[in-house]
Design a protein around this motif. Sequence first.
Motif, mmCIF file in Angstrom:
data_model
loop_
_atom_site.group_PDB
_atom_site.id
_atom_site.type_symbol
_atom_site.label_atom_id
_atom_site.label_comp_id
_atom_site.label_asym_id
_atom_site.label_seq_id
_atom_site.Cartn_x
_atom_site.Cartn_y
_atom_site.Cartn_z
ATOM 1 N N ASP A 225 33.454 -18.972 -45.601
ATOM 2 C CA ASP A 225 33.997 -19.937 -46.496
ATOM 3 C C ASP A 225 34.416 -21.398 -45.771
ATOM 4 O OD1 ASP A 225 36.335 -19.777 -45.159
ATOM 5 O OD2 ASP A 225 37.130 -18.428 -46.769
ATOM 6 N N LEU A 226 34.717 -22.096 -46.667
ATOM 7 C CA LEU A 226 35.028 -23.782 -46.128
ATOM 8 C C LEU A 226 36.599 -23.608 -45.596
ATOM 9 C CD1 LEU A 226 33.347 -25.205 -49.089
ATOM 10 C CD2 LEU A 226 32.968 -26.134 -46.773
ATOM 11 N N ASP A 227 36.652 -24.162 -44.528
ATOM 12 C CA ASP A 227 38.107 -24.364 -44.007
ATOM 13 C C ASP A 227 38.529 -25.590 -44.731
ATOM 14 O OD1 ASP A 227 37.370 -22.418 -41.905
ATOM 15 O OD2 ASP A 227 36.229 -24.069 -40.841
ATOM 16 N N HIS A 228 39.826 -25.414 -45.301
ATOM 17 C CA HIS A 228 40.568 -26.586 -45.716
ATOM 18 C C HIS A 228 39.853 -27.280 -46.866
ATOM 19 C CE1 HIS A 228 43.395 -26.511 -42.438
ATOM 20 N NE2 HIS A 228 42.242 -26.652 -41.621
ATOM 21 N N ASP B 11 35.114 -20.679 -53.171
ATOM 22 C CA ASP B 11 34.363 -21.443 -52.018
ATOM 23 C C ASP B 11 33.914 -20.538 -50.830
ATOM 24 O OD1 ASP B 11 36.912 -20.825 -51.028
ATOM 25 O OD2 ASP B 11 36.779 -22.339 -49.580
ATOM 26 N N GLU B 12 33.875 -19.004 -51.441
ATOM 27 C CA GLU B 12 33.606 -17.937 -50.473
ATOM 28 C C GLU B 12 32.054 -17.506 -50.789
ATOM 29 O OE1 GLU B 12 34.808 -13.553 -49.372
ATOM 30 O OE2 GLU B 12 36.526 -14.741 -49.876
ATOM 31 N N PRO C 161 37.409 -34.901 -45.515
ATOM 32 C CA PRO C 161 38.403 -34.481 -44.569
ATOM 33 C C PRO C 161 37.826 -34.042 -43.099
ATOM 34 C CG PRO C 161 39.302 -33.548 -46.456
ATOM 35 C CD PRO C 161 37.862 -34.057 -46.659
ATOM 36 N N ARG C 162 38.285 -34.567 -42.010
ATOM 37 C CA ARG C 162 37.688 -34.162 -40.911
ATOM 38 C C ARG C 162 37.818 -32.735 -40.670
ATOM 39 N NH1 ARG C 162 34.059 -36.564 -38.319
ATOM 40 N NH2 ARG C 162 34.833 -35.595 -36.279
ATOM 41 N N SER C 163 38.973 -32.010 -41.324
ATOM 42 C CA SER C 163 39.047 -30.660 -40.824
ATOM 43 C C SER C 163 38.234 -29.692 -42.075
ATOM 44 C CB SER C 163 40.571 -30.202 -41.376
ATOM 45 O OG SER C 163 40.765 -30.610 -42.754
ATOM 46 N N LEU C 164 37.419 -30.433 -42.760
ATOM 47 C CA LEU C 164 36.626 -29.529 -43.766
ATOM 48 C C LEU C 164 35.350 -29.028 -42.753
ATOM 49 C CD1 LEU C 164 36.000 -28.697 -46.584
ATOM 50 C CD2 LEU C 164 34.327 -30.507 -46.578
ATOM 51 N N GLY C 165 35.448 -27.734 -42.699
ATOM 52 C CA GLY C 165 34.266 -26.862 -41.942
ATOM 53 C C GLY C 165 33.666 -25.780 -42.460
ATOM 54 N N GLY D 79 40.562 -20.940 -34.505
ATOM 55 C CA GLY D 79 40.279 -22.594 -34.205
ATOM 56 C C GLY D 79 39.425 -22.882 -35.439
ATOM 57 N N ARG D 80 38.746 -21.963 -36.374
ATOM 58 C CA ARG D 80 37.861 -22.601 -37.495
ATOM 59 C C ARG D 80 36.698 -23.142 -37.130
ATOM 60 N NH1 ARG D 80 41.490 -22.168 -42.156
ATOM 61 N NH2 ARG D 80 43.556 -22.181 -41.616
#
Length: 201
Positions: free
Chosen positions: A30-33, A73-74, A107-111, A144-145
């Motif tokens: 899934d997508l982080d954040h 988002d999974e 967002p930079r945190s999207l991963g 840490g994603r």
Amino acid sequence: MARPAILSRAPFEEAFEKLGPAPLTLAVLDLDHFKLLNDSLGHTEGDRVLKVVERLLSGSLPSGSVIGRIGGDEYAAILPETAAETALILFDEVIKHFHIHRDPQWPRSLGLSVGLAARPAHASEYAELYRAADEALLRAKREGRSRVCIYVESKMVLKSNYYPKSQLERLSKLSGALGRTEASLLREALDDLIERHRGEL
């Protein structure tokens, strides 16, 4: 070469059953954040991100792979005749590609985080294999994603470290009444807890 379709949950599970007992690796990702992106840029942009992920998965995974959108988002993917270690390399490349080619406004945190479990090494039935892959996904997020983790069997901590004697006695009675192991009952309770609070993960 035609890209594989993105299946919904039920057809995805049916595709798994049709493969019979053949060796495979199941990936859950899934997508982080993702919620942060939806809240800041809106659901239209969120839908665009999901399309990018679906195109990346269907274009990058080996021929014969089965891909499903499990909800929100999974996503999940079945890689027949593929060892977990090989799948780890494949999904590491997918994660790097997503990171390199992301839209600058995201967002930079999207991963992407991915959990892997293999049959027969980790489980044979879909529900157990999915649980193992999901546990590996949660570990990827804890560590840490934006990474891939393979399921590792972990020994349960002694129940007496956490629960009072009266609760353990009731658990034992329930186990006998239902004809199920205490460990399976505790796993079910933990699964329910995680599912209720999945948005916080």
